[in-house]
Design a protein around this motif. Structure first.
Motif, short mmCIF file in Angstrom:
data_model
loop_
_atom_site.label_atom_id
_atom_site.label_comp_id
_atom_site.label_asym_id
_atom_site.label_seq_id
_atom_site.Cartn_x
_atom_site.Cartn_y
_atom_site.Cartn_z
N ASN A 173 30.13 36.65 33.10
CA ASN A 173 29.09 35.90 32.16
C ASN A 173 29.46 34.28 32.30
O ASN A 173 29.36 33.61 31.20
CB ASN A 173 29.16 36.33 30.96
N VAL A 174 29.63 33.73 33.36
CA VAL A 174 30.02 32.33 33.63
C VAL A 174 28.97 31.73 34.58
O VAL A 174 28.88 32.29 35.60
CB VAL A 174 31.43 32.30 34.12
N GLY A 175 28.80 30.56 34.31
CA GLY A 175 27.95 29.97 35.39
C GLY A 175 28.75 29.39 36.43
O GLY A 175 30.00 28.93 36.22
N CYS A 176 28.32 29.25 37.69
CA CYS A 176 29.35 28.66 38.91
C CYS A 176 28.26 28.06 39.63
O CYS A 176 27.38 28.45 40.22
CB CYS A 176 29.87 29.94 39.53
N GLY A 211 41.73 34.39 46.40
CA GLY A 211 42.32 33.05 45.79
C GLY A 211 41.24 32.64 44.58
O GLY A 211 41.54 32.26 43.56
N TYR A 212 39.84 32.71 45.15
CA TYR A 212 39.02 32.00 44.36
C TYR A 212 38.60 32.80 43.33
O TYR A 212 38.40 32.44 42.08
CB TYR A 212 37.59 31.83 45.08
N VAL A 213 38.59 34.10 43.27
CA VAL A 213 38.37 34.96 42.31
C VAL A 213 39.51 34.95 41.27
O VAL A 213 39.28 34.88 39.95
CB VAL A 213 38.36 36.49 42.60
N LEU A 214 40.72 34.88 41.78
CA LEU A 214 41.88 34.55 40.88
C LEU A 214 41.89 33.45 40.02
O LEU A 214 42.15 33.23 38.83
CB LEU A 214 43.24 34.69 41.60
N ALA A 215 41.43 32.26 40.64
CA ALA A 215 41.14 30.88 40.06
C ALA A 215 40.05 31.22 39.02
O ALA A 215 40.21 30.39 38.04
CB ALA A 215 40.71 29.94 41.15
N ILE A 216 38.90 31.84 39.39
CA ILE A 216 37.99 31.84 38.22
C ILE A 216 38.47 32.64 36.95
O ILE A 216 38.36 31.90 36.04
CB ILE A 216 36.70 32.56 38.98
N ASP A 217 39.30 33.65 37.03
CA ASP A 217 39.74 34.57 36.11
C ASP A 217 40.72 33.52 35.30
O ASP A 217 40.86 33.48 34.25
CB ASP A 217 40.35 35.62 36.49
N ALA A 218 41.62 32.96 36.29
CA ALA A 218 42.57 32.04 35.52
C ALA A 218 42.13 30.89 34.69
O ALA A 218 42.53 30.67 33.55
CB ALA A 218 43.63 31.52 36.42
N LEU A 219 40.93 30.23 35.27
CA LEU A 219 40.42 29.30 34.44
C LEU A 219 39.75 29.42 33.31
O LEU A 219 39.71 29.00 32.25
CB LEU A 219 39.29 28.28 35.56
N ILE A 220 38.90 30.85 33.41
CA ILE A 220 38.19 31.31 32.28
C ILE A 220 39.48 31.66 30.94
O ILE A 220 39.21 31.28 30.01
CB ILE A 220 37.53 32.62 32.37
N THR A 274 29.37 32.97 47.91
CA THR A 274 28.76 34.12 47.11
C THR A 274 29.66 34.73 46.23
O THR A 274 29.04 35.29 45.50
CB THR A 274 28.28 34.84 48.32
N LEU A 275 30.91 35.21 46.78
CA LEU A 275 31.71 35.63 46.19
C LEU A 275 32.18 34.97 44.92
O LEU A 275 32.22 35.68 43.71
CB LEU A 275 33.16 35.61 47.19
N CYS A 276 32.25 33.65 44.94
CA CYS A 276 32.43 32.93 43.52
C CYS A 276 31.22 33.06 42.65
O CYS A 276 31.51 33.48 41.45
CB CYS A 276 32.61 31.38 43.84
N ARG A 277 29.97 33.08 43.10
CA ARG A 277 28.85 33.12 42.29
C ARG A 277 28.82 34.63 41.61
O ARG A 277 28.47 34.78 40.38
CB ARG A 277 27.53 32.70 42.83
N GLU A 278 29.15 35.44 42.31
CA GLU A 278 28.88 36.73 41.91
C GLU A 278 30.12 37.22 40.87
O GLU A 278 29.68 37.87 39.92
CB GLU A 278 28.95 37.94 43.14
N HIS A 279 31.28 36.91 41.13
CA HIS A 279 32.40 37.15 40.45
C HIS A 279 31.97 36.43 39.26
O HIS A 279 32.23 36.95 38.15
CB HIS A 279 33.69 36.66 40.96
N ALA A 280 31.66 35.04 39.08
CA ALA A 280 31.57 34.40 37.82
C ALA A 280 30.40 35.27 36.98
O ALA A 280 30.36 35.08 36.02
CB ALA A 280 31.00 32.98 38.31
#
Length: 149
Positions: free
Chosen positions: A43-46, A131-140, A33-39
């Protein structure tokens, strides 16, 4: 729209129960849920996936090619043992960030070796679920940088 795939490997379905002093009290559904909401805020699909089976993880990595722009991968113990998962990441050619809830470098010596780090864009460890939030931002950021290069 950018699409990311978050893959979690063996035993991560036991988060919140398994060694909370090491992995924290967050559950896998909570992290998903954290990943989906942060994505969504970015404005990114997850999409999310979890399996305890090496072949299923490899199938998801292969299927990401042409379907997702990037992968966030917590391969659990397979990080330290699976050349097959390393080869899957390399052959899929989808930018991948390796994530671990705990700081694997501060743990048992066998956890210090990561086959994934040889083919991943980067590694984030020791920050728990954040760390997942950080990874989403880093990957974007990585994808944006690659687009302008």
């Amino acid at each position: 729209m950018i699409s990311l795939l978050v893959i979690n490997g063996p035993n991560l379905n036991m988060l919140g129960i398994r060694q909370p002093e090491v992995y924290g009290r967050d559950t896998l559904p909570g992290i998903e849920t954290l990943c989906r909401e942060h994505a969504q805020t970015r404005n990114v699909g997850c999409e999310v996936f979890q399996s305890n089976h090496e072949g299923a993880l490899i199938d998801q990595i292969h299927a990401a090619r042409g379907s997702h722009h990037g992968i966030i991968l917590n391969a659990g113990a397979y990080t330290h043992t699976s050349i097959a998962i390393m080869d899957a990441v390399a052959s899929a050619s989808v930018p991948t960030i390796e994530v671990h809830l705990s700081n694997i470098h501060a743990r048992e010596s066998f956890r210090h070796t990561s086959y994934l780090s040889k083919v991943a864009v980067g590694q984030i460890c020791g920050f728990g679920a954040h760390g997942y939030v950080l990874a989403i931002d880093a990957l974007i950021a990585h994808l944006a940088e690659a687009e302008t290069a």
